[in-house]
Design an enzyme around this catalytic site. Structure first.
Site, short mmCIF file in Angstrom:
data_model
loop_
_atom_site.label_atom_id
_atom_site.label_comp_id
_atom_site.label_asym_id
_atom_site.label_seq_id
_atom_site.Cartn_x
_atom_site.Cartn_y
_atom_site.Cartn_z
N VAL A 189 0.74 -1.13 0.08
CA VAL A 189 -0.06 -0.01 0.02
C VAL A 189 0.86 1.11 -0.04
O VAL A 189 0.20 2.42 0.02
CB VAL A 189 -0.94 -0.08 1.19
CG1 VAL A 189 -2.12 -0.94 0.79
CG2 VAL A 189 -0.36 -0.09 2.60
N LYS A 204 -1.08 8.71 12.75
CA LYS A 204 -2.25 8.56 12.93
C LYS A 204 -3.12 10.16 13.11
O LYS A 204 -4.17 9.96 12.49
CB LYS A 204 -2.67 7.60 14.18
CG LYS A 204 -2.05 6.16 14.07
CD LYS A 204 -2.50 5.64 12.88
CE LYS A 204 -2.35 4.05 12.87
NZ LYS A 204 -3.30 3.40 11.61
N TYR A 209 4.38 6.81 14.68
CA TYR A 209 3.13 5.93 14.76
C TYR A 209 1.85 7.04 15.12
O TYR A 209 0.93 7.43 14.41
CB TYR A 209 3.18 5.05 15.70
CG TYR A 209 1.72 4.19 15.53
CD1 TYR A 209 1.41 3.04 14.83
CD2 TYR A 209 0.67 4.63 16.73
CE1 TYR A 209 0.20 2.47 14.82
CE2 TYR A 209 -0.39 3.92 16.57
CZ TYR A 209 -0.66 2.80 15.68
OH TYR A 209 -2.09 2.20 15.72
#
Ligand code: NAD
Length: 255
Positions: free
Chosen positions: A60, A158, A154
């Site tokens: 992806v 997000k 991370y």
């Protein structure tokens, strides 16, 4: 009774494992035709077989792969109605900003954030072709609150997913494409279980933050994705959809 996703085609990234796999099951149970997209061929093929869906190998982070993934999905099932952009990583070399190197930073940004950009960029045109659809992007509770045990890239990735989803939800609201950010709290995964079996004190330190006193099961997150994917959430877009057992509502003081 028709299923809640009867006649819809859903492409789920990261569907070979965890939340994605459980969601592939739930979507299929509710009548969806499911495309399992992942890099992990064996579990990916198994997952697709289990739900009578199509496995597509796709990285992806790669624009050509993402374009091909939606092309194959659309050709196979005749169109696409739901994008569940769920693939993500949280590797151990992403930690405190003082120790996280640029390579780890970039790797996490690519898999968690660039992927959502690519999947929306190349997936939404398929939804528009059908006259509308639902996009569910997986963010996390750390998009709305800070964690003292930092995973800096991370968390930033997000936060990016959440902000991007909100803006896309606004942009496409009048064209029938809804875009929502799903923000799970911590989920009961095999890795977590192993860690906590070894160290009950460490488990207790974390569980004290959770009003429900337990982590989520993957199916509880899958059920939320199902709601956002289905027409039951027809008046929801650009939302921050927290499924966190009350974690973000808690004010906890050390004992
Ligand atoms: P998981 O590791 O069980 O599954 C992730 C899947 O993504 C794997 O099958 C993996 O092969 C695939 N993947 C990784 N990189 C990829 C790439 N470049 N291209 C295609 N596929 C790739 O993870 P999970 O716990 O089910 O998490 C799913 C999502 O939920 C992630 O975005 C994660 O950040 C988010 N999330 C998880 C938790 C949790 O506690 N597990 C909490 C909040 C948010």
């Amino acid at each position: 009774m028709p299923g809640r996703l009867e006649g819809k085609v859903a492409v789920i990234t990261g569907a070979a494992s965890g939340i994605g796999r459980e969601t592939a099951r739930r979507f299929a149970e509710e009548g969806a035709k499911v495309v399992v997209a992942d890099l992990a061929d064996e579990p990916g093929k198994q997952a697709a077989e289990e739900v009578g869906g199509l496995y597509v190998r796709a990285n992806v982070t790669d624009p050509d792969d993402v374009r091909r993934m939606y092309g194959e999905a659309s050709e196979h099932f005749g169109g696409i109605d739901v994008l569940f952009n769920n693939a993500g990583i949280s590797p151990p070399d992403d930690g405190s900003i003082l120790e996280t190197e640029m390579e780890a930073w970039d790797r996490v940004q690519n898999v968690n954030l660039r992927s959502v950009y690519l999947c929306c960029k190349h997936g939404i045109p398929h939804l528009l072709e059908r006259g509308g659809g639902s996009v569910v992007n997986t963010a996390s509770f750390v998009a709305v609150m800070g964690a003292a045990t930092s995973q800096i890239s991370y968390t930033a990735s997000k936060g990016g997913v959440l902000a991007m989803s909100r803006e896309l939800g606004v942009q496409f609201a009048r064209q029938g494409v809804r875009v929502n950010a799903l923000c799970p709290g911590p989920v009961n995964t095999p890795l977590l279980q192993e860690l906590f079996a070894k160290d009950p004190e460490r488990a207790a330190r974390r569980l004290v933050h959770l009003p429900m006193g337990r982590f989520a099961e993957a199916v509880e997150i899958a059920n939320a994705a199902l709601f956002l994917a289905s027409d039951e959430s027809s008046y929801m877009t650009a939302s921050t959809f927290l499924v966190d057992g009350g974690l973000s509502g808690a004010y906890v003081t050390p004992e």
